[in-house]
Write a protein that holds these residues in place. Structure first.
Motif, short mmCIF file in Angstrom:
data_model
loop_
_atom_site.label_atom_id
_atom_site.label_comp_id
_atom_site.label_asym_id
_atom_site.label_seq_id
_atom_site.Cartn_x
_atom_site.Cartn_y
_atom_site.Cartn_z
N GLU A 96 0.84 -1.20 0.00
CA GLU A 96 0.00 0.00 0.00
C GLU A 96 0.87 1.24 0.00
O GLU A 96 1.83 1.35 0.76
N VAL A 97 0.54 2.21 -0.86
CA VAL A 97 1.38 3.39 -1.04
C VAL A 97 0.86 4.58 -0.24
O VAL A 97 -0.32 4.69 0.07
N SER A 98 1.81 5.49 0.06
CA SER A 98 1.48 6.74 0.74
C SER A 98 1.32 7.86 -0.28
O SER A 98 1.33 7.64 -1.49
N GLU A 99 1.21 9.09 0.19
CA GLU A 99 1.20 10.25 -0.69
C GLU A 99 2.57 10.41 -1.35
O GLU A 99 3.59 9.98 -0.80
N PRO A 100 2.64 11.04 -2.53
CA PRO A 100 3.92 11.22 -3.20
C PRO A 100 4.78 12.29 -2.53
O PRO A 100 4.25 13.22 -1.91
N GLU A 101 6.09 12.14 -2.68
CA GLU A 101 7.05 13.11 -2.16
C GLU A 101 8.09 13.42 -3.23
O GLU A 101 8.36 12.59 -4.11
N TYR A 102 8.67 14.61 -3.14
CA TYR A 102 9.81 14.98 -3.99
C TYR A 102 11.05 14.92 -3.12
O TYR A 102 11.19 15.66 -2.15
N VAL A 103 11.98 14.00 -3.46
CA VAL A 103 13.21 13.80 -2.68
C VAL A 103 14.37 14.34 -3.51
O VAL A 103 14.73 13.77 -4.54
N LYS A 104 14.94 15.43 -3.06
CA LYS A 104 15.96 16.13 -3.86
C LYS A 104 17.22 15.32 -4.04
O LYS A 104 17.86 15.35 -5.09
N HIS A 105 17.61 14.57 -2.99
CA HIS A 105 18.84 13.77 -3.07
C HIS A 105 18.51 12.31 -2.70
O HIS A 105 18.75 11.88 -1.57
N PRO A 106 17.96 11.55 -3.65
CA PRO A 106 17.55 10.17 -3.33
C PRO A 106 18.74 9.25 -3.11
O PRO A 106 19.79 9.43 -3.72
N ASN A 107 18.56 8.30 -2.21
CA ASN A 107 19.59 7.29 -1.95
C ASN A 107 19.40 6.14 -2.92
O ASN A 107 19.05 5.02 -2.55
N LEU A 108 19.61 6.45 -4.21
CA LEU A 108 19.37 5.50 -5.29
C LEU A 108 20.48 5.64 -6.33
O LEU A 108 21.14 6.67 -6.40
N PRO A 109 20.68 4.61 -7.19
CA PRO A 109 21.69 4.73 -8.24
C PRO A 109 21.36 5.79 -9.28
O PRO A 109 22.23 6.25 -10.00
N PHE A 110 20.08 6.20 -9.39
CA PHE A 110 19.66 7.14 -10.42
C PHE A 110 19.19 8.43 -9.77
O PHE A 110 18.18 8.46 -9.07
N ASP A 111 19.90 9.52 -10.06
CA ASP A 111 19.60 10.79 -9.42
C ASP A 111 18.25 11.35 -9.83
O ASP A 111 17.64 12.14 -9.11
N ASP A 112 17.75 10.96 -11.03
CA ASP A 112 16.49 11.56 -11.49
C ASP A 112 15.26 10.88 -10.90
O ASP A 112 14.15 11.33 -11.11
N HIS A 113 15.44 9.79 -10.13
CA HIS A 113 14.31 9.12 -9.47
C HIS A 113 14.01 9.83 -8.14
O HIS A 113 14.26 9.31 -7.06
N ARG A 114 13.44 11.03 -8.27
CA ARG A 114 13.18 11.86 -7.08
C ARG A 114 11.72 11.84 -6.65
O ARG A 114 11.36 12.42 -5.63
#
Length: 292
Positions: A96-114
């Motif tokens: 189950e998903v929550s509300e969306p968020e914009y994460v400026k510096h995601p802890n992911l291999p792809f910086d554009d997955h914010r």
């Protein structure tokens, strides 16, 4: 569990399932294109839909953020079914998903997955292999990014619960297996830091005027163009990566270097890049990495 009035969605965990581990460990689902669209919070549905189309994302980002003109996007409380399609195929998790968020510096291999949504995973015994599901299991085919789920929820739950669970620590090796060029992309996006710990993936299949860069990355000195070739890389591969590097340098006025990854290189290629800012890496499938 989400009630029957809420929508159910199918999502692919990044290109080829390359973000499956990150999503499970961080209890999230994400989409990219943030560099083209920006922070969604102060933008209207109309703006996001148009920017998504211009970025080549279709309606994917707008639907994920719940900002569509029709009001048919994802909402808090909806259920997401996550897949990792390449090369073997996994149902990674359902939750189950929550509300969306914009994460400026995601802890992911792809910086554009914010663009993120937190997930409360259901206790369905996932991850499981799609090969272990019955042939009549509803809608186990995977979307390019995001699509609605229209099958029987109870049938899907029963099928997934009957399949043997894959231990989380085995997922990375399961995803990494394979010998297609798509598999090379998945492996490279997750493992570029084995080449250089300073590298960060910015965008996959990044469009520039002369074509699409396989992987656009950054390091402390500037931009890094990464190209991947199945089989032996020849003269065309060298011309392609040099063209991308020159075009990106003209466009950004910043330093650009190149990384060419292939199963092998002709002698002409090795000589052609000897004096250029291009590094060659041989990727043996099933993958291991060695400098040439």
């Amino acid at each position: 569990m989400a009630n029957q009035e809420n929508n159910w969605w199918r999502m692919t965990a990044g290109h080829g399932g390359s973000l499956a581990i990150d999503w499970l460990e961080q209890d999230i689902v994400t989409v990219g294109w943030a560099r083209s669209i920006g922070d969604f919070q102060d933008q209207s549905a109309e703006e996001i839909v148009e920017k998504s189309k211009d970025a080549g994302a279709g309606r994917q980002v707008a639907r994920f953020l719940g900002k569509t003109k029709r009001g048919d996007g994802m909402r808090e409380g909806d259920t997401v079914i996550v897949y990792a399609p390449n090369p073997k195929g996994l149902v990674v998790g359902v939750g189950e998903v929550s509300e969306p968020e914009y994460v400026k510096h995601p802890n992911l291999p792809f910086d554009d997955h914010r663009y993120h949504r937190n997930v409360r995973w259901y206790d369905w015994g996932t991850p499981v292999s799609k090969d272990e599901l019955p042939s009549n299991c509803p809608q186990v085919y995977t979307p390019a990014t995001l699509a609605s789920f229209g099958g029987s929820r109870e049938d899907l739950k029963a099928a997934v619960n009957r399949a043997p669970e894959i231990p989380t620590e085995e997922i990375e090796s399961t995803i990494s297996l394979g010998s297609s060029e798509d598999d090379m992309h998945v492996w490279a996006m997750r493992n570029l830091q084995k080449i250089d710990s300073d590298l960060t993936v910015t965008e996959h299949e990044s469009p520039i005027p002369v074509g699409d860069i396989d992987i656009l990355a950054e390091d402390s000195d500037g931009w890094v163009v990464v190209e991947l070739k199945k089989g032996e890389a020849g003269d065309n591969a060298v011309g392609q990566i040099k063209g991308y590097m020159n075009d990106l340098k003209r466009e950004t006025q910043e330093e650009v270097r190149g990384i060419l990854i292939a199963e092998d290189f002709s002698t002409r290629v090795k000589r052609a890049v000897a004096d250029d800012n291009v590094d060659l890496y041989r990727l043996k499938l099933n993958p291991s990495l060695e400098v040439t």
